[in-house]
Design a protein around this motif. Structure first.
Motif, PDB file in Angstrom:
ATOM      1  N   SER A 758      33.119 -14.029 -17.690  1.00 26.85           N
ATOM      2  CA  SER A 758      31.961 -14.551 -17.093  1.00 26.85           C
ATOM      3  C   SER A 758      32.397 -15.940 -16.482  1.00 26.85           C
ATOM      4  N   LEU A 759      32.940 -16.849 -17.273  1.00 24.67           N
ATOM      5  CA  LEU A 759      33.220 -18.213 -17.129  1.00 24.67           C
ATOM      6  C   LEU A 759      34.263 -18.280 -15.891  1.00 24.67           C
ATOM      7  N   ASP A 760      35.413 -17.319 -15.817  1.00 26.45           N
ATOM      8  CA  ASP A 760      36.349 -17.342 -14.842  1.00 26.45           C
ATOM      9  C   ASP A 760      35.609 -16.905 -13.595  1.00 26.45           C
ATOM     10  N   SER A 761      34.809 -16.108 -13.526  1.00 30.49           N
ATOM     11  CA  SER A 761      34.358 -15.676 -12.099  1.00 30.49           C
ATOM     12  C   SER A 761      33.065 -16.444 -11.689  1.00 30.49           C
ATOM     13  N   LYS A 762      32.267 -17.133 -12.704  1.00 38.32           N
ATOM     14  CA  LYS A 762      31.108 -17.749 -12.115  1.00 38.32           C
ATOM     15  C   LYS A 762      30.878 -19.302 -12.576  1.00 38.32           C
ATOM     16  N   LEU A 763      31.752 -20.000 -13.231  1.00 38.02           N
ATOM     17  CA  LEU A 763      31.782 -21.286 -13.707  1.00 38.02           C
ATOM     18  C   LEU A 763      32.287 -22.104 -12.497  1.00 38.02           C
ATOM     19  N   ARG A 764      31.262 -22.738 -11.580  1.00 36.59           N
ATOM     20  CA  ARG A 764      31.583 -23.850 -10.751  1.00 36.59           C
ATOM     21  C   ARG A 764      30.903 -24.916 -10.911  1.00 36.59           C
ATOM     22  N   VAL A 765      31.653 -25.947 -10.813  1.00 35.34           N
ATOM     23  CA  VAL A 765      30.999 -27.373 -11.211  1.00 35.34           C
ATOM     24  C   VAL A 765      31.232 -28.188 -10.205  1.00 35.34           C
ATOM     25  N   ALA A 766      30.260 -28.937  -9.601  1.00 33.56           N
ATOM     26  CA  ALA A 766      30.203 -30.011  -8.770  1.00 33.56           C
ATOM     27  C   ALA A 766      30.969 -31.226  -9.221  1.00 33.56           C
ATOM     28  N   LYS A 767      31.915 -31.936  -8.388  1.00 37.77           N
ATOM     29  CA  LYS A 767      32.488 -33.064  -8.955  1.00 37.77           C
ATOM     30  C   LYS A 767      31.560 -34.200  -8.781  1.00 37.77           C
ATOM     31  N   VAL A 840      39.652 -23.304 -14.116  1.00 39.08           N
ATOM     32  CA  VAL A 840      38.189 -23.444 -14.533  1.00 39.08           C
ATOM     33  C   VAL A 840      38.017 -24.479 -15.634  1.00 39.08           C
ATOM     34  N   PHE A 841      39.026 -24.521 -16.564  1.00 37.99           N
ATOM     35  CA  PHE A 841      38.775 -25.598 -17.694  1.00 37.99           C
ATOM     36  C   PHE A 841      38.957 -27.047 -17.012  1.00 37.99           C
ATOM     37  N   ASN A 842      39.567 -27.263 -16.175  1.00 38.63           N
ATOM     38  CA  ASN A 842      39.842 -28.537 -15.285  1.00 38.63           C
ATOM     39  C   ASN A 842      38.678 -29.297 -14.985  1.00 38.63           C
ATOM     40  N   GLN A 843      37.725 -28.219 -14.412  1.00 36.40           N
ATOM     41  CA  GLN A 843      36.622 -28.929 -13.930  1.00 36.40           C
ATOM     42  C   GLN A 843      35.923 -29.783 -14.926  1.00 36.40           C
ATOM     43  N   PHE A 844      36.010 -29.700 -16.320  1.00 37.91           N
ATOM     44  CA  PHE A 844      35.401 -30.530 -17.219  1.00 37.91           C
ATOM     45  C   PHE A 844      35.526 -31.854 -17.112  1.00 37.91           C
TER      46      PHE A 844
END
Length: 1019
Positions: A758-767, A840-844
């Motif tokens: 779910s995180l791989d397909s849906k987690l998108r974070v604005a910078k 995905v993780f690097n968006q943190f």
């Protein structure tokens, strides 16, 4: 007793709306050297520390107005608010407006907003500007009461103080203290000019020849204006600029239309009521009919309907032993003669025999043709008699509500506002206090009602409670007091309706929690008399009745009158009785009754007119444009912008389905289908149906804003003891009354796998980003480019950008935060984070806050699915008693939402929709049905997604159907896609619960009609 505060989503949403406008501002806490002033003062070794000032970091230049406007517009779209075309009021800093209905916790919300702004950006200097001393004292009390609650959540306390021109050391501390500092100031403190000029603008010797305003302004404070419509006159607006505000936030329920700057969040009167965040309003009207047909005094208190013939409570004059007439209340039935009951008073000689009592229009007719309605007063009536009736009606409403809530542990308070203290308290020749005429009336009426009160079996504790409090101790006066301790009228300035008496407000605030204590020894006071000029000081959550005993009309608006009692009540543990605590019962418990000195229709019309003014910004009609460009979320939580084509399809379908008329007004069919769960939405918008309905419900609806007629609910359901003790009901009850506990045994590895996917397909974070503008910079082509980072490539034109990593000043415990938000173990969270794709993780590091929020939401979605799939129920030894049927007070209006019933456990049935009415009618007339009951809200099943209250329990006669015992949930549509996910989860849990407690003897299912019920019981 201490009020318990809880986290509420709407308050968090309002705080987030403000914070998100400034996304990209780094966390910084700048210091500066304060002005030490001149003149003699003793230097110390710590001078440099003492005069180190802490200010709010100004908005960084990289966060341009264009970028802030873009953020603002996104927040506005998400909150269904028309986007601003520019940053309004930019000439005096940044300005945002928040609309919050009275009674929902506006002060709590802006305190939370301060904490969030501090946590995100380091801002720590805030000034709250209020219009009056009443509000100032109330705000200060809120800071005191919420201090521990917020300290627990944020790990720090706010330092707060009321500005006092004689305590100037507070100003130095405000500037030099590094923690969150809040100054509360009323506008009068800085508004006078000329010879009355305020000390805040003066160079003062005792302040080292410095001006207090300069020390404050240097901190770049954030201004919070509480009730700006009362604060911001032309002069005040100018004077506020001297505070040098970086940001101004305006909070009110009634903003002036010309002073709304960039609305970011709205929770108006209509939405607060629909979301059940405030009490339901009921009005008990009193009508002087001035009938020329008779001089005989009559007052119809109420119509009483039950299993037997209807009766009426009628007040008329009775000749006493002395020969003098006295007004008495008595229950009468058809055929009763008032001439006999009055001991032969001539005024009742001609035809005052009751010929008809009608529950459909709440009327009593006499054989002489005179007809009066509930709340009517006819004959010779003076001012004092009207006030006496109001006091009596307040006591009756109070005792009715108190009986209902006594066993729920809720103290009931009633509030009387008066204009003359002498009407409540007088002083004799020796200056000793004696009762004024209203206090005398109160004690007489209270004792009369108690002496004639019919209490039921099982109310022993309530009887003891009433007997422990004498009439003289159960009322108290809250007024201004002079130097000798005597109660006096509050001083009110010209053109003012509110007093500035600090001591009176302090007394009200000091006793706020004491008044909520139900122990008769500690707190016997249940009825409060106060001066109408002190009205703004009252916001006690357990005020259930408000009565204004005014001798003449004044300028107080009806919204102001009801506003004093709108807060949801608390129980003896200080817990708020909201939807989370009471479920569907919230508006049965939380009802504010206004005892008006005018008819219901007159008061209701006036209140509706004021409410309509307050929600004037709401659209009045459903048009295609209502939907265009609105941002909504689909069932999976993904954002969806409604295009012009989709908006056209939605609008067309609303017309085809008969939901709107030619003027775009919502029809009765829309409300009926909504109550029945049968709303049809265009195929193009089916995935966003709930968002579309939310937009439709934003339309102003005068019906939703109409207060209830307190006299209209003339049917109170009575349990039929014969049915309660019948073998069929006893057998049904023994099969369904067991309580259960749920156990979830899901596979953690499976949850980890599903969460990773779910995180791989849906987690998108604005910078978090800066946009640097130099010279003639090319504009950013699209929002998508910006979020993807395409705009941040360095170009020869001089336009460039940078991606900002998580600020080094803030340490984010990513694992700990996700553990807190999801309830999973650290081991499980680490496994999920290790399993997701590196990109995905690097968006943190780009935006830690948003990463944590969105990741937690996605993991919780997977967890909810796993819980439902793997839930089982175990039977407990504990069972529901039949008191869940006898305890609650269920009332309705005959022919509107109540009807007589033959096979129901109660003598009548109260229904919520036409579906329920038709279903009950079919059950009542079917020869196979032995007994049925619409289950009260006290009967519920615990589920991981909240309490679930099934609709019906039905027992059939043995031999007539295959399944004798049936628990039904009536839904208008059987299409499971239309059942909301949470509702579907609850229904799944209910099936597992009934399987566990009945070994298959009770069938539980969802039906949409009596026909589908019969199909299921025959299978």
């Amino acid at each position: 007793m201490k009020i318990q505060y809880k986290h509420q989503k709407f308050q968090a949403d309002a705080a987030k709306a403000v914070v998100d406008v400034f996304a990209g501002q780094p966390f910084m806490t700048p210091t500066y050297m304060m002005d030490r002033g001149s003149g003699y003062y003793q230097q110390s070794l710590t001078d440099d520390i003492d005069f180190t000032g802490w200010s709010n970091q100004k908005i960084v230049p990289e966060l341009t107005d264009g970028l802030i406007l873009e953020h603002l517009q996104k927040v506005q779209r998400l909150n269904q608010i028309a986007p601003s075309s520019k940053l309004e009021g930019r000439g005096s800093g940044y300005n945002l407006t928040i609309e919050m209905e009275t009674g929902v916790g506006k002060t709590y919300t802006y305190i939370k907003t301060m904490y969030e702004l501090n946590r995100n950006y380091g801002w720590s200097k805030f000034i709250i500007v209020v219009p009056s001393i009443a509000i100032r004292e109330g705000v200060y009390k809120s800071f005191e009461m919420t201090r521990d609650h917020f300290a627990e959540e944020y790990g720090k306390k706010i330092r707060f103080f009321i500005y006092n021109s004689s305590k100037l050391t507070d100003i130095d501390k405000f500037a030099s203290d590094s923690s969150i500092n809040v100054m509360i100031i009323n506008s009068q403190a800085f508004n006078a000019k000329g010879k009355d000029a305020r000390r805040i603008y003066m160079k003062l010797d005792e302040f080292r020849s410095r001006r207090p305003i300069d020390i404050i302004a240097k901190t770049n404070p954030i201004l919070i204006i509480d009730e700006p419509q009362s604060v911001e006159g032309k002069q005040t607006k100018e004077n506020l600029k001297q505070f040098n505000p970086m940001i101004t936030l305006r909070y009110s329920a009634t903003h002036k239309s010309d002073s709304i700057y960039n609305m970011v969040y709205r929770l108006d009167a209509m939405e607060a009521y629909n979301k059940r965040l405030v009490k339901k309003i009921a009005v008990k009207g009193i009508t002087e009919t001035g009938s020329t047909a008779t001089d005989s005094y009559l007052y119809l208190e109420s119509i009483n309907l039950s299993k037997g013939n209807p009766t009426a409570t009628l007040q008329f004059e009775v000749k006493m032993a002395s020969g003098a007439p006295k007004k008495k209340s008595r229950i009468v039935t058809e055929g009763d003669n008032l001439y006999d009951y009055s001991n032969g008073l001539e005024e009742y000689k001609n035809g005052f025999v009751v010929s008809r009592i009608d529950g459909r229009d709440d009327s009593v007719e006499f054989i002489n043709g005179i007809k009066i309605y509930a709340g009517d007063v006819v004959g010779a009536v003076d001012e004092d008699q009207l006030r006496r009736i109001q006091i009596r009606e307040t006591i009756l409403s109070h005792l009715q509500r108190e009986r209902q809530l006594f066993y729920k542990g809720i103290k009931v308070l009633s509030l009387f506002f008066i204009d003359e203290v002498a009407n409540y308290r007088e002083y004799d020749a020796a200056n000793q206090p004696v009762n004024g005429k209203y206090a005398v009336m109160f004690e007489e009426e209270y004792e009369d009602i108690l002496n004639n009160m019919q209490l039921s079996l099982g109310e022993d504790d309530y009887i003891k409670y009433l007997q422990s409090i004498p009439a003289s101790k159960t009322h108290a006066g809250y007024f201004s007091v002079d130097g000798k301790g005597k109660m006096i009228n509050s001083k009110v300035g010209r053109k003012e309706t509110t007093s500035d008496d600090v001591s009176a407000y302090e007394l009200i605030m000091k006793n706020k929690e004491l008044l909520l204590d139900r122990d008769p020894k500690k707190s016997p006071v249940r009825f409060i008399f106060s001066h109408s000029a002190l009205r703004e000081g009252w916001d006690n959550p357990n005020v259930f009745q408000i009565c204004t005993l005014k001798q003449s009309s004044n300028d107080v608006r009806k919204r102001q009158e009801v506003g004093r009692g709108l807060r949801l009540c608390v129980n003896q543990n200080g817990e708020r009785m909201d939807v989370n605590a009471l479920g569907n019962d919230v508006h049965n418990v939380n009802v504010l009754t206004v005892i008006a000195s005018e008819s219901y229709d007159s008061f209701a019309k006036g209140l509706q007119t004021e409410m309509a003014e307050a929600v004037a910004d709401r659209p009045k009609a459903v048009t295609r444009d209502l939907f265009v460009d609105k941002l909504v979320k689909d069932d999976q939580g993904n954002e969806f912008l409604i295009t012009s084509d989709v908006a056209s399809a939605i609008h067309y379908d609303l017309i085809v389905n008969g939901y709107i008329n030619k003027l775009g007004e919502l029809t009765d069919k829309y409300y009926e289908d909504k109550a029945n769960g049968e709303i049809k939405i265009a195929e193009e918008a089916k995935d966003i149906a709930s968002g579309v309905i939310e937009i439709i419900d934003s339309i102003y609806d005068s019906k939703a804003m109409k207060p209830e007629n307190a006299r209209s609910n003339n049917v109170e359901l009575q349990v039929d003891d014969e049915k309660l003790n019948s073998k069929e009901f006893k057998a049904l009850w023994s099969k369904i009354n067991a309580k259960s506990v749920y156990v979830v045994d899901f596979d953690t590895d499976e949850l980890i796998r599903k969460s990773i996917a779910s995180l791989d397909s849906k987690l998108r974070v604005a910078k978090i980003y800066f946009k640097v503008e130099t010279g003639a910079m090319d504009s950013i082509n699209s929002k998508e480019d910006l979020i993807a980072g395409a705009s941040f490539v360095k170009e020869e034109s001089g336009s460039y950008g940078v991606s900002v990593a998580a600020n080094s000043n803030v340490k984010y415990d990513l694992i700990g935060k996700l553990v807190d938000e999801t309830g999973l173990t650290r081991k499980a969270i680490i496994a999920i984070l290790q399993g997701i794709q590196p990109y995905v993780f690097n968006q943190f590091k780009d935006n830690p806050e948003e990463f944590i929020t969105k990741a937690a939401q996605l993991i919780n979605d997977q967890k909810a699915t796993a819980i439902i799939e793997h839930i089982t129920y175990d039977v407990l030894d504990e069972q529901y008693g039949t008191d869940i049927f006898t305890d609650p007070t269920i009332k309705g209006k005959l022919g509107v939402n109540a009807m007589k019933a033959k096979k129901h456990l109660y003598d009548h049935i109260v229904y919520d929709s036409s579906n329920e009415r038709d279903f009950a009618t079919d059950l009542d007339t079917n020869t196979d049905v032995a007994v049925y009951v619409k289950l009260p809200d006290g009967f519920y099943i615990s589920t991981p997604v909240g309490h679930y209250n099934p609709d019906w329990a039905i027992a059939f006669y043995e031999g007539s159907v295959k399944h004798i015992y049936f628990v039904a949930e009536t839904k208008g549509s059987m299409n499971s896609m239309q059942l909301r996910l949470i509702e579907e989860s609850k229904i799944h849990c209910a099936r597992e619960h009934f399987k566990a407690i009945s070994n298959g003897n009770v069938v539980y299912d969802v039906v949409d009609s009596y026909t589908s019920l019969m199909e299921k019981v025959m299978k």
